[in-house]
Design an enzyme around this catalytic site. Structure first.
Site, PDB file in Angstrom:
ATOM      1  N   CYS A   1      -7.569  -2.281  -4.689  1.00  0.00           N
ATOM      2  CA  CYS A   1      -6.165  -1.883  -4.525  1.00  0.00           C
ATOM      3  C   CYS A   1      -5.270  -3.115  -4.595  1.00  0.00           C
ATOM      4  CB  CYS A   1      -5.960  -1.181  -3.184  1.00  0.00           C
ATOM      5  SG  CYS A   1      -6.361   0.577  -3.218  1.00  0.00           S
TER       6      CYS A   1
ATOM      7  N   HIS B   1       1.109   5.251  -1.308  1.00  0.00           N
ATOM      8  CA  HIS B   1       0.361   6.060  -0.328  1.00  0.00           C
ATOM      9  C   HIS B   1       1.142   6.407   0.923  1.00  0.00           C
ATOM     10  CE1 HIS B   1      -3.330   5.982  -2.614  1.00  0.00           C
ATOM     11  NE2 HIS B   1      -3.263   4.667  -2.732  1.00  0.00           N
TER      12      HIS B   1
ATOM     13  N   CYS C   1       0.856  -1.195   0.000  1.00  0.00           N
ATOM     14  CA  CYS C   1       0.000   0.000   0.000  1.00  0.00           C
ATOM     15  C   CYS C   1       0.889   1.242   0.000  1.00  0.00           C
ATOM     16  CB  CYS C   1      -0.883   0.047   1.238  1.00  0.00           C
ATOM     17  SG  CYS C   1      -1.842  -1.435   1.577  1.00  0.00           S
TER      18      CYS C   1
ATOM     19  N   ARG D   1     -12.896  -0.858  -2.147  1.00  0.00           N
ATOM     20  CA  ARG D   1     -11.688  -0.046  -2.374  1.00  0.00           C
ATOM     21  C   ARG D   1     -10.432  -0.872  -2.067  1.00  0.00           C
ATOM     22  NH1 ARG D   1      -9.630   3.030  -5.655  1.00  0.00           N
ATOM     23  NH2 ARG D   1      -8.642   1.021  -5.719  1.00  0.00           N
TER      24      ARG D   1
END
Lengths: 274, 207
Positions: A235, A187, A183, A231
């Protein structure tokens, strides 16, 4: 939807701008970015998420399932049947299930324990597609809309809530798959983009608040309302991981990590996104 | 604060850190965590559960960007990855930049939603500025505009560039960039084509 697909959407806007500003310079790009901002602003005029919200409210109140009862006896954190502001405090620990749950897993829990659905039936369609609508997405749309404007306040009081947060943080930085993505690849730094898409830095307060409080969202490009479970699922698809299991421990852990990081901001969804 | 006090304080902090490490830090992924992770995913098409089995580089690099990997670990990651680079048997490192541009624009490949028979893309523009014409580029990686114009096309530069795409972690431990050759994302011919996109004087990257 793949990264490449969402790039091409932006490229349509971008290409149009290049035709106007035929000379490449920083201004061509900044005007493309302005154009995208204008497109986003126009989207705010009306949000089809309202259709999901209306259906969700009906589904909450209707007597359904083998036991023919409504979900109004469901406790999503603030007492049986209390919907207002509940989402801004989720995920949380529920003693009756002895686990931390997000809204979607809690709804499934109630569909099983109150309405008598089998787990398989309650989770048969967690993400809708065209005419195959998802009841869970509709319920989530309505219940989250009842927290609009409520300040996020996800507590880490119970040991299992703390464990979920810690596991979520570890998963956020967990690299895997053929592309070595985590992730955090996209991010964990501020001011970065993929193509022209700005990426929120979910490790700092401002980014986490911006990212988390705008889901669920109606996705214009898909014509669907998408939940936070979706979501995360999508991802991981783009991270080239195997498929995230709906309601799995990791999905709850990551949601706990991100929701807690967003504490202090007003919840602002269902939103509308490209 | 006197220097002596400062020294004492840092010794104390070090001792605390060491104690934390001995009892497994909060951020360490444990065997139990790995079990939980595996139980939270299911295989779908080409994406099997073994994609969650980390190699040493992935394990050591599962850290926040603000955390610096230990020097010795970084050196080990780079050595291990450098040894993995396989150069083409025919000795040719530069392919067709036009094909390279297509590869740079394409992001498909290796997702469970992708057809495994379709060649993967490199998706370079997702993270890098490359040519003048493409204004829709990302900023996770540095700009590569004029990459070859600034560096020339010597054999050494060709080998470095090919190697850097094949396995970026041979040169920079924990790089965000995928190891395109090492992990069989791009074929040898595709790696040559992307090398040409970066280095060929006729490539839009160098205009």
């Amino acid at each position: 939807m793949s990264i490449s697909m969402f790039m091409s959407e932006y490229k349509c806007v971008a290409v149009a701008m290049v035709m106007v500003a035929s000379v490449f310079d920083a201004s061509a790009q900044s005007s493309a970015v302005d154009e995208i901002a204008r497109y986003r602003a126009q989207l705010q005029d009306g949000n089809p998420a309202e259709l999901w919200e209306a259906r969700g409210e009906d589904l909450w109140k209707q007597k359904r399932g083998p036991k023919n009862v409504s979900l109004e006896g469901c406790n999503i954190g603030k007492g049986a049947g209390v919907v207002k502001g509940a989402y801004a405090q989720l995920p949380r620990y529920f003693a009756d299930a002895d686990r931390v749950m997000d809204l979607e897993t809690r709804l499934v829990h109630c569909m099983v324990t109150l309405q008598g659905f089998s787990y398989a039936d309650a989770t048969r369609r967690v993400f809708g597609s065209g005419s195959n609508r998802s009841d869970l997405e509709a319920l989530t749309a309505w219940i989250t809309s009842e927290s609009k404007g409520v300040v996020m306040n996800v507590a880490l009081n119970h040991d299992k809530e703390k464990e979920a947060y810690n596991l979520g943080e570890k998963m956020f930085f967990f690299r895997g798959g053929p592309h070595d993505f985590a992730c955090s690849t996209c991010h964990a730094e501020s001011g970065k983009r993929i193509r022209l898409q700005d990426l929120p830095n979910l490790t700092e307060k401002k980014g986490a608040q911006l990212g988390y409080t705008t889901w669920p969202a109606y996705r214009v490009s898909q014509g669907e309302l998408r939940t936070f479970q979706w979501r995360l699922n999508d991802c991981f698809r783009q991270q080239r991981f195997p498929e995230l299991v709906f309601g799995s421990e990791i999905s709850i852990a990551l949601t706990t990590f991100l929701a807690n990081n967003a504490n202090g901001a007003a919840f602002n969804a269902p939103a509308i996104k490209r | 604060m006197s220097i002596l006090k400062l020294a004492f304080a840092s010794v104390f902090v070090c001792a605390l850190v060491a104690a934390g490490c001995a009892t497994v830090s909060d951020k360490t992924v444990t065997q139990q965590d790995l079990k939980t992770i595996k139980a939270s995913f299911k295989e779908n098409g080409q994406a099997k559960l073994d994609r969650l089995d980390q190699d040493e580089a992935q394990r050591l690099c599962s850290i926040a960007p603000s955390v610096t990997i230990a020097k010795a670990d970084a050196a080990r990651v780079e050595k291990m990855n450098l040894e993995s680079i396989k150069y083409p048997a025919d000795g040719k490192l530069m392919g067709d930049w036009q094909q390279g541009e297509r590869i740079a624009q394409t992001g498909v490949g290796k997702q469970y939603s992708d057809n495994p028979a379709t060649p993967s893309g490199g998706n370079c523009y997702a993270c890098h500025q490359m040519s003048k014409a493409e204004i829709s580029f990302g900023t996770i990686g540095p700009s590569l505009y004029n990459y070859g114009k600034l560096r020339g096309t010597s054999v050494e530069m060709q080998r470095y560039t090919y190697g850097r795409i094949y396995n970026p972690q041979a040169y920079s431990a924990c790089s965000n960039m995928p190891r395109f050759g090492h992990n069989d994302i791009l074929t040898e011919q595709q790696l040559k084509d992307v090398t040409a996109l970066l280095l060929d004087p006729k490539s839009p990257v160098n205009q």
